[in-house]
Design a protein around this motif. Structure first.
Motif, PDB file in Angstrom:
ATOM      1  N   PRO A 156       0.738  -1.085   0.072  1.00  0.00           N
ATOM      2  CA  PRO A 156      -0.056   0.058  -0.090  1.00  0.00           C
ATOM      3  C   PRO A 156       0.795   1.242   0.004  1.00  0.00           C
ATOM      4  N   ARG A 157       0.138   2.324  -0.374  1.00  0.00           N
ATOM      5  CA  ARG A 157       0.845   3.606  -0.259  1.00  0.00           C
ATOM      6  C   ARG A 157       0.683   4.371   0.990  1.00  0.00           C
ATOM      7  N   LEU A 158       1.856   4.669   1.403  1.00  0.00           N
ATOM      8  CA  LEU A 158       1.944   5.440   2.613  1.00  0.00           C
ATOM      9  C   LEU A 158       1.854   6.893   2.509  1.00  0.00           C
ATOM     10  N   ALA A 159       0.954   7.390   2.601  1.00  0.00           N
ATOM     11  CA  ALA A 159       0.252   8.805   2.209  1.00  0.00           C
ATOM     12  C   ALA A 159       0.449   9.668   3.355  1.00  0.00           C
ATOM     13  N   VAL A 160       1.222  10.811   3.237  1.00  0.00           N
ATOM     14  CA  VAL A 160       1.582  11.830   4.437  1.00  0.00           C
ATOM     15  C   VAL A 160       0.748  13.072   4.127  1.00  0.00           C
ATOM     16  N   TYR A 161       0.255  13.888   5.299  1.00  0.00           N
ATOM     17  CA  TYR A 161      -0.620  14.974   5.286  1.00  0.00           C
ATOM     18  C   TYR A 161       0.052  15.832   6.313  1.00  0.00           C
ATOM     19  N   LYS A 162       0.409  17.196   6.180  1.00  0.00           N
ATOM     20  CA  LYS A 162       1.022  17.725   7.027  1.00  0.00           C
ATOM     21  C   LYS A 162       0.260  19.152   7.190  1.00  0.00           C
ATOM     22  N   SER A 163      -0.242  19.428   8.393  1.00  0.00           N
ATOM     23  CA  SER A 163      -1.013  20.830   8.559  1.00  0.00           C
ATOM     24  C   SER A 163      -0.047  21.510   9.476  1.00  0.00           C
ATOM     25  N   ASN A 164      -0.512  22.842   9.885  1.00  0.00           N
ATOM     26  CA  ASN A 164       0.365  23.729  10.634  1.00  0.00           C
ATOM     27  C   ASN A 164       0.514  23.286  11.996  1.00  0.00           C
ATOM     28  N   ARG A 165      -0.356  22.125  12.555  1.00  0.00           N
ATOM     29  CA  ARG A 165      -0.579  21.834  13.824  1.00  0.00           C
ATOM     30  C   ARG A 165       0.038  20.250  13.801  1.00  0.00           C
ATOM     31  N   PHE A 180       6.309   4.872  -0.457  1.00  0.00           N
ATOM     32  CA  PHE A 180       6.209   6.173   0.446  1.00  0.00           C
ATOM     33  C   PHE A 180       5.784   7.117  -0.598  1.00  0.00           C
ATOM     34  N   ASP A 181       4.563   7.950  -0.025  1.00  0.00           N
ATOM     35  CA  ASP A 181       4.012   9.173  -1.055  1.00  0.00           C
ATOM     36  C   ASP A 181       4.039  10.215   0.095  1.00  0.00           C
ATOM     37  N   ARG A 182       5.248  11.194  -0.370  1.00  0.00           N
ATOM     38  CA  ARG A 182       5.514  12.327   0.740  1.00  0.00           C
ATOM     39  C   ARG A 182       4.547  13.502   0.528  1.00  0.00           C
ATOM     40  N   GLY A 183       3.521  13.230  -0.608  1.00  0.00           N
ATOM     41  CA  GLY A 183       2.470  14.386  -0.534  1.00  0.00           C
ATOM     42  C   GLY A 183       2.892  15.695  -1.225  1.00  0.00           C
ATOM     43  N   GLY A 184       3.761  15.602  -1.821  1.00  0.00           N
ATOM     44  CA  GLY A 184       4.416  16.878  -2.532  1.00  0.00           C
ATOM     45  C   GLY A 184       5.140  17.996  -1.524  1.00  0.00           C
ATOM     46  N   TYR A 185       5.679  17.282  -0.079  1.00  0.00           N
ATOM     47  CA  TYR A 185       6.417  18.013   0.722  1.00  0.00           C
ATOM     48  C   TYR A 185       7.704  17.816   0.306  1.00  0.00           C
ATOM     49  N   ILE A 186       8.634  18.507   0.832  1.00  0.00           N
ATOM     50  CA  ILE A 186      10.057  18.204   0.675  1.00  0.00           C
ATOM     51  C   ILE A 186      10.562  17.194   1.654  1.00  0.00           C
ATOM     52  N   ALA A 237      -2.969   6.963  11.056  1.00  0.00           N
ATOM     53  CA  ALA A 237      -2.159   7.379  12.398  1.00  0.00           C
ATOM     54  C   ALA A 237      -2.249   8.833  12.647  1.00  0.00           C
ATOM     55  N   HIS A 238      -2.446   9.607  13.407  1.00  0.00           N
ATOM     56  CA  HIS A 238      -2.478  10.978  13.540  1.00  0.00           C
ATOM     57  C   HIS A 238      -1.645  11.429  14.735  1.00  0.00           C
ATOM     58  N   GLY A 239      -1.151  12.707  14.729  1.00  0.00           N
ATOM     59  CA  GLY A 239      -0.342  13.402  15.733  1.00  0.00           C
ATOM     60  C   GLY A 239      -0.963  14.000  16.795  1.00  0.00           C
TER      61      GLY A 239
END
Length: 116
Positions: free
Chosen positions: A30-39, A91-97, A57-59
């Motif tokens: 499966p694809r490990l998709a990452v999403y990052k918000s400000n918090r 790994f799918d970094r979601g467009g983040y560096i 999973a969530h932070g």
């Protein structure tokens, strides 16, 4: 003809579309998709063929800096994936560096046993 300046979100969306054109998750890998918000930072293991999220999973449960959150989330997703019988992911970094929080998440997931 005047060109319009793109904001950070539009630039990330463009990078994410480029990544998603090449990266696809299957039930075996499966694809490990990452999403990052400000918090917060969150991840999902997604089977793109079936269109289903297998594990997430969530932070929110972790107090502290974003890097500490990323490390905890990487470890949590790896443990959840192991319980679901998943060892290898894409790994799918979601467009983040790939630096900072994204790298911390990936490193902690690898240390906890995921292969990608």
């Amino acid at each position: 003809m005047a060109t319009t300046a793109l904001n950070k979100k539009e630039l990330r969306d463009r990078r994410h579309r480029r990544v998603r054109a090449r990266v696809t998750g299957t039930s075996e890998r499966p694809r490990l998709a990452v999403y990052k918000s400000n918090r917060f930072i969150s991840v999902q293991l997604i089977d793109d063929e079936a269109g289903k999220t297998l594990v997430a999973a969530h932070g929110r449960a972790t107090a502290g800096s974003m890097s500490l959150q990323a490390t905890a989330v990487g470890k949590a997703i790896a443990e959840s994936a192991k319980k679901a019988g998943i060892d290898t992911v894409v790994f799918d970094r979601g467009g983040y560096i790939y630096a900072g929080q994204i790298k911390a998440l990936a490193d902690s997931a690898r240390e906890a046993g995921l292969t990608f």
